[in-house]
Design an enzyme around this catalytic site. Structure first.
Site, PDB file in Angstrom:
ATOM      1  N   LYS A  60       0.910  -1.291  -0.031  1.00 17.92           N
ATOM      2  CA  LYS A  60       0.047   0.145  -0.136  1.00 17.92           C
ATOM      3  C   LYS A  60       1.000   1.397   0.051  1.00 17.92           C
ATOM      4  O   LYS A  60       0.413   2.284   0.289  1.00 17.92           O
ATOM      5  CB  LYS A  60      -1.116  -0.049   1.056  1.00 17.92           C
ATOM      6  CG  LYS A  60      -1.773  -1.154   1.493  1.00 17.92           C
ATOM      7  CD  LYS A  60      -2.228  -2.113   0.251  1.00 17.92           C
ATOM      8  CE  LYS A  60      -2.859  -1.501  -0.844  1.00 17.92           C
ATOM      9  NZ  LYS A  60      -2.906  -2.638  -1.906  1.00 17.92           N
ATOM     10  N   SER A  61       2.151   1.284  -0.398  1.00 22.59           N
ATOM     11  CA  SER A  61       2.792   2.223  -0.276  1.00 22.59           C
ATOM     12  C   SER A  61       3.166   2.894  -1.727  1.00 22.59           C
ATOM     13  O   SER A  61       3.779   3.755  -2.070  1.00 22.59           O
ATOM     14  CB  SER A  61       4.211   1.774   0.027  1.00 22.59           C
ATOM     15  OG  SER A  61       4.176   1.457   1.567  1.00 22.59           O
ATOM     16  N   THR A  64       2.559  -0.824  -6.858  1.00 24.88           N
ATOM     17  CA  THR A  64       2.015  -1.079  -8.188  1.00 24.88           C
ATOM     18  C   THR A  64       2.419   0.134  -9.320  1.00 24.88           C
ATOM     19  O   THR A  64       2.649  -0.186 -10.411  1.00 24.88           O
ATOM     20  CB  THR A  64       0.272  -1.095  -8.135  1.00 24.88           C
ATOM     21  OG1 THR A  64      -0.328  -1.892  -6.880  1.00 24.88           O
ATOM     22  CG2 THR A  64      -0.307  -1.580  -9.381  1.00 24.88           C
ATOM     23  N   TRP A  65       2.251   1.478  -8.915  1.00 30.83           N
ATOM     24  CA  TRP A  65       2.632   2.515  -9.563  1.00 30.83           C
ATOM     25  C   TRP A  65       4.249   2.406  -9.907  1.00 30.83           C
ATOM     26  O   TRP A  65       4.472   2.520 -11.143  1.00 30.83           O
ATOM     27  CB  TRP A  65       2.565   3.644  -8.775  1.00 30.83           C
ATOM     28  CG  TRP A  65       2.594   5.062  -9.403  1.00 30.83           C
ATOM     29  CD1 TRP A  65       2.824   5.194 -10.722  1.00 30.83           C
ATOM     30  CD2 TRP A  65       2.622   6.239  -8.766  1.00 30.83           C
ATOM     31  NE1 TRP A  65       2.674   6.520 -11.074  1.00 30.83           N
ATOM     32  CE2 TRP A  65       2.709   7.424  -9.802  1.00 30.83           C
ATOM     33  CE3 TRP A  65       2.462   6.736  -7.565  1.00 30.83           C
ATOM     34  CZ2 TRP A  65       2.815   8.627  -9.724  1.00 30.83           C
ATOM     35  CZ3 TRP A  65       2.641   8.106  -7.408  1.00 30.83           C
ATOM     36  CH2 TRP A  65       2.443   9.231  -8.388  1.00 30.83           C
ATOM     37  N   HIS A 124       7.997  -7.529  -0.487  1.00 31.73           N
ATOM     38  CA  HIS A 124       7.432  -6.920   0.578  1.00 31.73           C
ATOM     39  C   HIS A 124       8.333  -7.235   1.789  1.00 31.73           C
ATOM     40  O   HIS A 124       7.973  -6.896   2.941  1.00 31.73           O
ATOM     41  CB  HIS A 124       5.985  -7.217   0.816  1.00 31.73           C
ATOM     42  CG  HIS A 124       5.148  -6.548  -0.274  1.00 31.73           C
ATOM     43  ND1 HIS A 124       5.219  -4.994  -0.646  1.00 31.73           N
ATOM     44  CD2 HIS A 124       4.070  -6.869  -0.919  1.00 31.73           C
ATOM     45  CE1 HIS A 124       4.253  -4.795  -1.744  1.00 31.73           C
ATOM     46  NE2 HIS A 124       3.668  -5.972  -1.660  1.00 31.73           N
ATOM     47  N   ARG A 146       5.786   5.646   1.681  1.00 32.73           N
ATOM     48  CA  ARG A 146       4.627   6.722   1.832  1.00 32.73           C
ATOM     49  C   ARG A 146       4.328   7.149   3.146  1.00 32.73           C
ATOM     50  O   ARG A 146       4.452   6.354   4.257  1.00 32.73           O
ATOM     51  CB  ARG A 146       3.558   5.768   1.320  1.00 32.73           C
ATOM     52  CG  ARG A 146       2.055   6.674   0.937  1.00 32.73           C
ATOM     53  CD  ARG A 146       1.058   5.909   0.237  1.00 32.73           C
ATOM     54  NE  ARG A 146       0.212   6.585  -0.300  1.00 32.73           N
ATOM     55  CZ  ARG A 146      -1.107   6.168  -0.467  1.00 32.73           C
ATOM     56  NH1 ARG A 146      -1.107   4.948  -0.698  1.00 32.73           N
ATOM     57  NH2 ARG A 146      -2.011   6.992  -0.997  1.00 32.73           N
ATOM     58  N   SER A 154      -5.179   3.211   3.429  1.00 28.91           N
ATOM     59  CA  SER A 154      -5.290   2.340   2.175  1.00 28.91           C
ATOM     60  C   SER A 154      -5.116   0.882   2.487  1.00 28.91           C
ATOM     61  O   SER A 154      -5.796  -0.009   1.974  1.00 28.91           O
ATOM     62  CB  SER A 154      -3.718   2.565   1.260  1.00 28.91           C
ATOM     63  OG  SER A 154      -4.014   1.778   0.201  1.00 28.91           O
ATOM     64  N   ARG A 277      -7.234   2.380  -5.674  1.00 27.88           N
ATOM     65  CA  ARG A 277      -8.649   2.792  -4.895  1.00 27.88           C
ATOM     66  C   ARG A 277      -8.768   4.284  -5.217  1.00 27.88           C
ATOM     67  O   ARG A 277      -9.451   4.823  -6.152  1.00 27.88           O
ATOM     68  CB  ARG A 277      -8.208   2.783  -3.492  1.00 27.88           C
ATOM     69  CG  ARG A 277      -9.389   2.832  -2.523  1.00 27.88           C
ATOM     70  CD  ARG A 277      -9.283   2.632  -1.100  1.00 27.88           C
ATOM     71  NE  ARG A 277      -8.228   3.641  -0.733  1.00 27.88           N
ATOM     72  CZ  ARG A 277      -8.434   4.702  -0.108  1.00 27.88           C
ATOM     73  NH1 ARG A 277      -9.540   5.004   0.148  1.00 27.88           N
ATOM     74  NH2 ARG A 277      -7.558   5.578   0.246  1.00 27.88           N
TER      75      ARG A 277
HETATM   76  P1  A3P Z   1      -4.973   4.113  -2.195  1.00 24.96           P
HETATM   77  O1  A3P Z   1      -5.591   3.010  -1.466  1.00 24.96           O
HETATM   78  O2  A3P Z   1      -4.771   5.297  -1.377  1.00 24.96           O
HETATM   79  O3  A3P Z   1      -5.799   4.695  -3.205  1.00 24.96           O
HETATM   80  P2  A3P Z   1       0.444  -0.906  -3.512  1.00 24.96           P
HETATM   81  O4  A3P Z   1       0.570  -0.859  -5.147  1.00 24.96           O
HETATM   82  O5  A3P Z   1       1.673  -0.672  -2.834  1.00 24.96           O
HETATM   83  O6  A3P Z   1      -0.491  -1.796  -3.035  1.00 24.96           O
HETATM   84  O7  A3P Z   1      -0.281   0.629  -3.176  1.00 24.96           O
HETATM   85  C1  A3P Z   1      -1.476   0.947  -3.278  1.00 24.96           C
HETATM   86  C2  A3P Z   1      -1.943   2.367  -3.307  1.00 24.96           C
HETATM   87  O8  A3P Z   1      -1.343   3.001  -4.352  1.00 24.96           O
HETATM   88  C3  A3P Z   1      -3.471   2.525  -3.478  1.00 24.96           C
HETATM   89  O9  A3P Z   1      -3.512   3.744  -2.627  1.00 24.96           O
HETATM   90  C4  A3P Z   1      -3.592   2.885  -4.647  1.00 24.96           C
HETATM   91  O10 A3P Z   1      -4.780   3.551  -5.229  1.00 24.96           O
HETATM   92  C5  A3P Z   1      -2.339   3.507  -5.146  1.00 24.96           C
HETATM   93  N1  A3P Z   1      -2.101   3.547  -6.632  1.00 24.96           N
HETATM   94  C6  A3P Z   1      -1.895   2.505  -7.510  1.00 24.96           C
HETATM   95  N2  A3P Z   1      -1.386   2.796  -8.576  1.00 24.96           N
HETATM   96  C7  A3P Z   1      -1.351   4.287  -8.630  1.00 24.96           C
HETATM   97  C8  A3P Z   1      -0.808   5.081  -9.565  1.00 24.96           C
HETATM   98  N3  A3P Z   1      -0.711   4.797 -11.041  1.00 24.96           N
HETATM   99  N4  A3P Z   1      -0.771   6.221  -9.154  1.00 24.96           N
HETATM  100  C9  A3P Z   1      -0.778   6.713  -8.043  1.00 24.96           C
HETATM  101  N5  A3P Z   1      -1.273   5.821  -6.988  1.00 24.96           N
HETATM  102  C10 A3P Z   1      -1.416   4.721  -7.472  1.00 24.96           C
END
Ligand code: A3P
Length: 314
Positions: A60-61, A64-65, A124, A146, A154, A277
């Site tokens: 959740k940091s 994915t991005w 992780h 984050r 998140s 999300r």
């Molecule tokens: P939120 O739940 O605050 O929206 P991870 O990829 O480490 O699991 O983290 C997921 C968090 O990154 C979620 O945050 C998700 O929405 C956000 N996220 C995923 N893809 C993203 C992107 N392309 N740009 C910015 N935030 C992104």
């Protein structure tokens, strides 16, 4: 493989999260049982090479991005915006996880790959629990982190979704209290950050810290830093042609969230759409009371700031 010995340590008798996460005493972190098993398999069987690139993070940091961005950076000579596999492949499938996709990673023919691109994988795991070869190979690590308060929100929604608990049956307060006790995926959060921080002091130049909020605020600077660290810096010509901006656009939250491949289907039984999300910084303000803010700020001060960690996580 040695049998898993799980300690039943969850303190909250009323929590909707009770017993969902467990503490495995040999590893010193919290996780689901399935991910504990995946972690042990990775520790026993994953063999890193010095040229490998590892993306490490707490869930959740922004993992994915950064996966999408790293893949787009590393493959930009092969693909453009219209041909990139990111249009049809989930970011976690282009950069696999050593705890969850080991079989797939072990099938990759490294000899074929090393001449074109380094192998990039994610984990992780806390630093001290990484497979021994990751440490001994001295391969490069990117660590995305984050603001802890946004991670808590998140993480709350993600657990609620994956464990299929309706929002009215899942008080945020319970999730908050558990997080403060250190009970979170691969947590405690502070131990995780502290481990990578200490490692970065011992391995100068081999661990890059990237901050979610910095990526949001100034994506161009962060993406250039990431590319440089990946050994694939943008040339002046590419910068002039707007390649950096087009990668940022391709990997933007709105674009990624709305791709069919990211809206549908499963990743190891979890719906892919749960990985997208809100994608905003500061959502915690909609959830935290003043007392919660003070409590978590106090914990971060005690566990990280007073240990000299120079990363702003609140
Ligand atoms: P939120 O739940 O605050 O929206 P991870 O990829 O480490 O699991 O983290 C997921 C968090 O990154 C979620 O945050 C998700 O929405 C956000 N996220 C995923 N893809 C993203 C992107 N392309 N740009 C910015 N935030 C992104």
């Amino acid at each position: 493989m040695e049998e898993l010995k799980i300690l039943p340590q969850c303190q909250h008798s009323c929590s909707w999260l009770k017993d969902k996460l467990t503490w495995y005493k040999k590893q010193d972190f919290w996780n689901t049982q399935k991910l504990h098993l995946g972690s042990i398999l990775a520790q026993e069987n994953f063999k890193a090479e010095p040229s490998d690139l590892m993306l490490c993070s707490l869930p959740k940091s922004g993992t994915t991005w950064v996966k999408a961005l790293s893949f787009a950076i590393l493959t930009r000579q092969q693909f453009d915006e219209s041909t990139t596999p990111l249009r049809t492949t989930f970011p976690h499938d282009v950069i696999p996880s050593i705890e969850e996709d080991l079989e797939k990673i072990n099938k990759v023919n490294r000899n074929e790959l090393t001449s074109s691109a380094p192998l990039m994988m994610s984990s992780h795991l806390p630093y001290t629990c990484l497979p021994e070869s990751v440490i001994s190979s001295n391969c490069k690590i990117i660590y995305i982190y984050r603001n802890v308060k946004d991670v808590i929100v998140s993480h709350y929604h993600f657990l609620r979704e994956i464990f299929k608990v309706a929002i009215e049956e899942a008080p945020f307060d319970d999730a908050f209290e558990e997080f403060c006790e250190g009970i979170s995926l691969y947590g405690p959060y502070w131990n995780h950050i502290l481990g990578y921080w200490k490692a970065s002091l011992e391995r100068p130049g081999r661990i890059l810290f990237l901050k979610y909020e910095d990526l949001k605020r100034d994506p161009t600077a962060s993406v250039k830093t990431l590319a440089e660290f990946l050994g694939n810096r943008f040339s002046d010509e590419e910068v002039g042609k707007g390649v950096v901006e087009s990668i940022i656009k391709l990997c933007s939250f709105e674009k990624m969230k709305n791709l069919d491949v990211n809206k549908t289907g499963l990743r190891h039984n979890r719906e892919r759409k749960f990985y997208f999300r809100k994608g905003k910084d500061g959502d915690w303000e909609n959830y935290f009371t003043r007392e919660m803010k003070e409590k978590i700020d106090g914990i971060i001060h005690e566990k990280l700031i007073s240990s000299g960690v120079d990363l702003v996580v609140t």
